[in-house]
Design an enzyme around this catalytic site. Structure first.
Site: not given
Length: 315
Positions: A114, A239, A269
């Site tokens: 990520c 993020h 996500n």
């Protein structure tokens, strides 16, 4: 060493919308359970005609168009991903071919989960400074739906597919600072390869503790290195893993919540794609103006983290 600034952005989202109610039909969960714990209401999955490479190519094309450049201007092509279509050829090589980028430029993938897009920005900065090139293309792209165990409600409700991209250029006077880090651990991992399919697994409480401690640390380091505070920037883009993580950090830092952008309610996500997708949403909606300062913060599997203070110089 010269700094970089963002010249153009782009994103690509699959066509298949998967709502929380859709997931409730295949795993023991509910819209209320997912929303209250994550802030996620829907995400996008690739269908049989879509793939990670196709998303990356589309996002990259849009980023180049929005920058006002053409494909021949790009001097470095970097794709951040943990879910590319192939181990080789790399996603970056497919982007290079399909967009007609020059053959005499570096094109390669990186995997920092990520944090990958932010790792990619810093790698691009180093490569541009070590060459005669002025512009780099950095893409974050994931097809995480292929790595999900749809019987595991603790993970399958969290992730989505998507791609985001940015074109950056070297600048003599652009404010810039970065921080990168890693702490080897298994709190988030994709198993495999092996006889069984690879699946993302996560230790949720450990990830929450890690994220809520590392975001303030990244912001503090960026402030110290750049001389700017989070109050000086137009937006802080973290993020997009979980709404509770960002809200916790905002309260802990006594920060202005309006500066912290959130869009996980619509995308879930998307790992390396989440920060550049958010960047492009802000640019496209007119919430960014040329000259705006941004703080970008990534954290994820590895464990990795990264931050960047960077100027938006788009049109």
């Amino acid at each position: 060493m010269k700094n970089i600034e963002i010249l153009g952005t782009g994103r690509a989202i699959p066509s298949k919308v998967v709502t929380n109610d859709d997931l409730a039909k295949i795993v023991e969960t509910s819209d209320e359970w997912i929303t209250t714990r994550t802030g996620i209401r829907q995400r996008y999955f690739c269908d049989e005609n879509e793939s990670a490479d196709k998303l990356a190519i589309k996002a990259a094309c849009k980023a180049i168009e929005s920058s006002g450049l053409n494909a021949q201007d790009i001097g470095v092509c970097i794709c951040a991903t943990l879910s590319g279509d192939y181990a080789t050829p790399s996603m970056a090589c497919m982007v290079q071919r399909e967009l007609g980028l020059r053959e005499n430029i570096a094109s390669f993938d990186i995997n920092a989960a990520c944090s990958g897009f932010l790792y990619g920005l810093e790698v691009a900065r180093g490569m541009l400074n070590g060459s005669l090139e002025k512009y780099a293309l950095v893409v974050g792209c994931e097809q995480l739906s292929r790595l999900l165990d749809m019987t595991d409600r603790s993970t399958c409700v969290l992730f989505g597919d998507g791609a985001g991209a940015a074109v950056v250029r070297l600048s003599e006077d652009a404010p810039y600072a970065s921080t990168l880090g890693a702490r080897g651990g298994y709190e988030i991992l994709a198993e495999g390869p092996g006889k069984e399919p690879s699946h993302i697994k996560m230790q949720g409480q450990d990830v929450f503790k890690f994220a809520t401690s590392i975001i303030p640390l990244c912001i503090k380091e960026l402030e110290e290195k750049s001389g700017y505070s989070s109050g000086d920037v137009s937006k802080v883009i973290c993020h997009q893993a979980n709404e509770r993580i960002i809200d916790f950090v905002v309260r802990r830092m006594k920060a202005d919540p309006d500066r912290f952008y959130k869009n996980m309610d619509r995308y879930g996500n998307t790992s390396a794609a989440s920060v550049p997708i958010a960047l492009d949403e802000l640019a496209e909606s007119g919430q960014l103006s040329s000259g705006d300062l941004l703080m970008l913060v990534g954290f994820g599997g590895g464990l990795t983290w990264a931050g960047a203070l960077i100027r938006y110089a788009g049109r």
